[in-house]
Design an enzyme around this catalytic site. Sequence first.
Site, mmCIF file in Angstrom:
data_model
loop_
_atom_site.group_PDB
_atom_site.id
_atom_site.type_symbol
_atom_site.label_atom_id
_atom_site.label_comp_id
_atom_site.label_asym_id
_atom_site.label_seq_id
_atom_site.Cartn_x
_atom_site.Cartn_y
_atom_site.Cartn_z
ATOM 1 N N ASP A 160 22.055 2.228 67.337
ATOM 2 C CA ASP A 160 20.872 1.805 66.571
ATOM 3 C C ASP A 160 20.907 0.285 66.512
ATOM 4 O O ASP A 160 21.308 -0.312 65.526
ATOM 5 C CB ASP A 160 20.913 2.423 65.173
ATOM 6 C CG ASP A 160 19.752 1.956 64.303
ATOM 7 O OD1 ASP A 160 18.705 1.602 64.878
ATOM 8 O OD2 ASP A 160 19.907 1.927 63.068
ATOM 9 N N LYS A 167 14.526 6.436 64.534
ATOM 10 C CA LYS A 167 15.277 6.513 63.283
ATOM 11 C C LYS A 167 14.286 6.367 62.137
ATOM 12 O O LYS A 167 13.572 5.366 62.042
ATOM 13 C CB LYS A 167 16.327 5.410 63.222
ATOM 14 C CG LYS A 167 17.086 5.345 61.908
ATOM 15 C CD LYS A 167 18.212 4.339 62.014
ATOM 16 C CE LYS A 167 18.835 4.038 60.677
ATOM 17 N NZ LYS A 167 20.009 3.156 60.805
ATOM 18 N N LYS A 201 29.012 -1.256 61.852
ATOM 19 C CA LYS A 201 28.213 -2.475 61.960
ATOM 20 C C LYS A 201 29.161 -3.658 61.878
ATOM 21 O O LYS A 201 30.016 -3.732 60.982
ATOM 22 C CB LYS A 201 27.175 -2.557 60.841
ATOM 23 C CG LYS A 201 26.087 -1.501 60.914
ATOM 24 C CD LYS A 201 25.130 -1.599 59.738
ATOM 25 C CE LYS A 201 24.056 -0.520 59.806
ATOM 26 N NZ LYS A 201 23.208 -0.492 58.592
ATOM 27 N N ASP A 244 18.304 -1.993 67.228
ATOM 28 C CA ASP A 244 16.935 -2.470 67.442
ATOM 29 C C ASP A 244 16.583 -3.681 66.589
ATOM 30 O O ASP A 244 15.411 -4.056 66.516
ATOM 31 C CB ASP A 244 15.939 -1.342 67.164
ATOM 32 C CG ASP A 244 15.965 -0.875 65.708
ATOM 33 O OD1 ASP A 244 16.929 -1.213 64.984
ATOM 34 O OD2 ASP A 244 15.041 -0.161 65.288
ATOM 35 N N LYS A 304 13.325 6.058 58.212
ATOM 36 C CA LYS A 304 13.785 5.661 56.889
ATOM 37 C C LYS A 304 13.182 6.600 55.848
ATOM 38 O O LYS A 304 11.954 6.810 55.809
ATOM 39 C CB LYS A 304 13.381 4.221 56.596
ATOM 40 C CG LYS A 304 14.103 3.174 57.447
ATOM 41 C CD LYS A 304 15.572 3.071 57.076
ATOM 42 C CE LYS A 304 16.244 1.918 57.792
ATOM 43 N NZ LYS A 304 17.659 1.773 57.396
ATOM 44 N N GLU A 313 21.967 9.759 58.024
ATOM 45 C CA GLU A 313 22.811 8.671 57.541
ATOM 46 C C GLU A 313 22.805 8.597 56.015
ATOM 47 O O GLU A 313 21.759 8.753 55.381
ATOM 48 C CB GLU A 313 22.309 7.330 58.086
ATOM 49 C CG GLU A 313 22.666 7.050 59.527
ATOM 50 C CD GLU A 313 22.302 5.621 59.884
ATOM 51 O OE1 GLU A 313 23.014 4.701 59.455
ATOM 52 O OE2 GLU A 313 21.275 5.440 60.567
#
Length: 326
Positions: free
Chosen positions: A295, A148, A245, A297, A150, A200
């Site tokens: 996701d 992923k 989340k 991690d 950023k 995202e």
Amino acid sequence: MARTVSAVIERFPVAGVFNIARGAKRHVDVVTVHIASGGMSACGEATPIYYHGETAQGVLAQVNAAADALAAGASRHDLLRILPRGAARNALDSALWSLEARLAGTTPWMLAGLPAPAPILSAYTISLDDPAEMAAAVRAACRYPLLKLKLDGQGDADRVAAVRRAAPNARLIADANESWTGDIAAQAAALLPFGVELIEQPVKAGEDHLLDGVRAPIPLCADESCQDRTDLPRLIGRYQAINIKLDKCGGLTEALSLAAEARAAGLDIMTGCMLCTSLGIAPAMLIANRSRWADLDGPLLLARDRSQPIRFENGLIHPPPPELWG
């Protein structure tokens, strides 16, 4: 049955520096809740949502304010009324799931009517940096098959191109962290040649109308724009996926309902996390096992984890040990 409720703030250092479009983090403060009843005890953890103005001290105050109701027997479903969505409710909800399971001699997933969690593939996050540094970070993370990235809206195609050269076989997800402006479809199209499979939160939360009529060639995923079920009506037709989340929606109880309603609306699901320890990841695995992307991690980005951590192995997250949560 009487309960005792306590909570503390714990600080965990980040391994190096964690960079995103909003800034850098060198540590994370989590709120850890402990609930005991009937000779059993359980813990839950939550990370304050800083971009909502939450702080560890504020979350701790919310937990303490709800402690009397919890001690008197308030349930997970009562929490939906007692506390707003957010980290405080997540910490308490997580602890209650574990406590209920232990008192009943079963597991949280059995209480939820779900199969036992299996090992799942999680993305590994590459912090925002210049292309060369991100490529170097990717080479150091070569054991992770799903990455992923950023991004910040400036030179993103160059960053992704550098990453792709460094990791020709990796699956890629991009996280714009609300930084994109202008022609969103064109910005997404610029990443298409590099095999990016999800983007995202391209626009700022609250400005989702900017996606009206956008036909991006890569699916768009609502993160900051999706907190709980009340957000779904304005996301449908603008996004193709949502990121669930537990800290955002306020716990596994709400997350299970959010996931069900999102699927019914035709949305794919990613299960994500804030920076957190394995204790914060454990309940999220029940959602992640039924998601298209995971996701989770957070613990891998810390310099240290809980004494009984979840096992991470080459991108696979294994089910949590029962001593941690269960």
